[in-house]
Design a protein around this motif. Structure first.
Motif, PDB file in Angstrom:
ATOM      1  N   HIS A   1      -0.842  -0.358  -8.508  1.00  0.00           N
ATOM      2  CA  HIS A   1      -1.713  -1.623  -8.335  1.00  0.00           C
ATOM      3  C   HIS A   1      -0.815  -2.499  -7.287  1.00  0.00           C
ATOM      4  CE1 HIS A   1      -4.085  -1.704 -12.051  1.00  0.00           C
ATOM      5  NE2 HIS A   1      -4.366  -0.437 -11.449  1.00  0.00           N
ATOM      6  N   ASP A   2       0.394  -2.476  -7.136  1.00  0.00           N
ATOM      7  CA  ASP A   2       1.081  -3.322  -6.589  1.00  0.00           C
ATOM      8  C   ASP A   2       1.143  -2.778  -5.174  1.00  0.00           C
ATOM      9  OD1 ASP A   2       2.777  -5.854  -6.047  1.00  0.00           O
ATOM     10  OD2 ASP A   2       4.504  -4.303  -5.933  1.00  0.00           O
ATOM     11  N   THR A   3       1.035  -1.648  -5.015  1.00  0.00           N
ATOM     12  CA  THR A   3       0.730  -1.068  -3.628  1.00  0.00           C
ATOM     13  C   THR A   3      -0.748  -0.615  -3.212  1.00  0.00           C
ATOM     14  OG1 THR A   3       0.845   1.222  -4.399  1.00  0.00           O
ATOM     15  CG2 THR A   3       2.971   0.282  -3.963  1.00  0.00           C
ATOM     16  N   ASN A   4      -1.481  -1.406  -3.724  1.00  0.00           N
ATOM     17  CA  ASN A   4      -2.993  -1.360  -3.912  1.00  0.00           C
ATOM     18  C   ASN A   4      -3.591  -0.102  -4.023  1.00  0.00           C
ATOM     19  OD1 ASN A   4      -5.289  -2.666  -3.619  1.00  0.00           O
ATOM     20  ND2 ASN A   4      -5.060  -2.450  -1.054  1.00  0.00           N
ATOM     21  N   ARG A   5      -3.175   0.840  -4.803  1.00  0.00           N
ATOM     22  CA  ARG A   5      -3.901   1.824  -5.327  1.00  0.00           C
ATOM     23  C   ARG A   5      -4.203   1.957  -6.641  1.00  0.00           C
ATOM     24  NH1 ARG A   5       0.629   3.322  -1.971  1.00  0.00           N
ATOM     25  NH2 ARG A   5       0.262   4.402  -0.171  1.00  0.00           N
TER      26      ARG A   5
END
Length: 121
Positions: free
Chosen positions: A70-74
């Motif tokens: 989520h931190d890498t927008n996945r």
């Protein structure tokens, strides 16, 4: 050890974001504990301790991975790449090693920026 305990406390929290350092420190301690339980099992000629430990950290490991992605927008569903030998593993390790996405994304505020703001106040 703080990062490992934080991941264990948030074991069922698949929402939000997790910094790269927090994820990889959790993985490091997980590897160390797995090694220790494996050695103990070899000494006692059983597989009970390592099996119980592996099952105990399965959900926390999945939730920590989901927060890291989520931190890498996945999506956390990218973890299914673990099921694809070699190529999937390489792609997923690259995703997990990438730096945080700047600013806020669909999964919340950037934990790096939140830490910086709280440190300056």
């Amino acid at each position: 050890m703080e990062y490992f305990m934080e991941a264990m406390r948030r074991y069922a929290d698949f929402n939000g974001r997790s910094r790269r350092k927090a994820y990889w420190m959790f993985i490091l301690f997980n590897i160390i504990f797995s090694f220790v339980t494996g050695v103990f099992d070899e000494l006692t000629d059983t597989i009970i301790i390592s099996t119980v430990y592996s099952l105990a950290v399965l959900i926390p490991q999945l939730s920590a991975g989901a927060r890291r992605l989520h931190d890498t927008n996945r999506s956390g569903w990218w973890q299914l790449l673990w099921l694809v030998p070699i190529v999937g593993w390489i792609v997923l390790i690259i995703f997990l090693a990438q730096d945080s996405q700047e600013g806020e994304n669909d999964h919340g505020a950037n934990p790096k920026e939140v830490a910086l703001e709280s440190a300056t106040v």
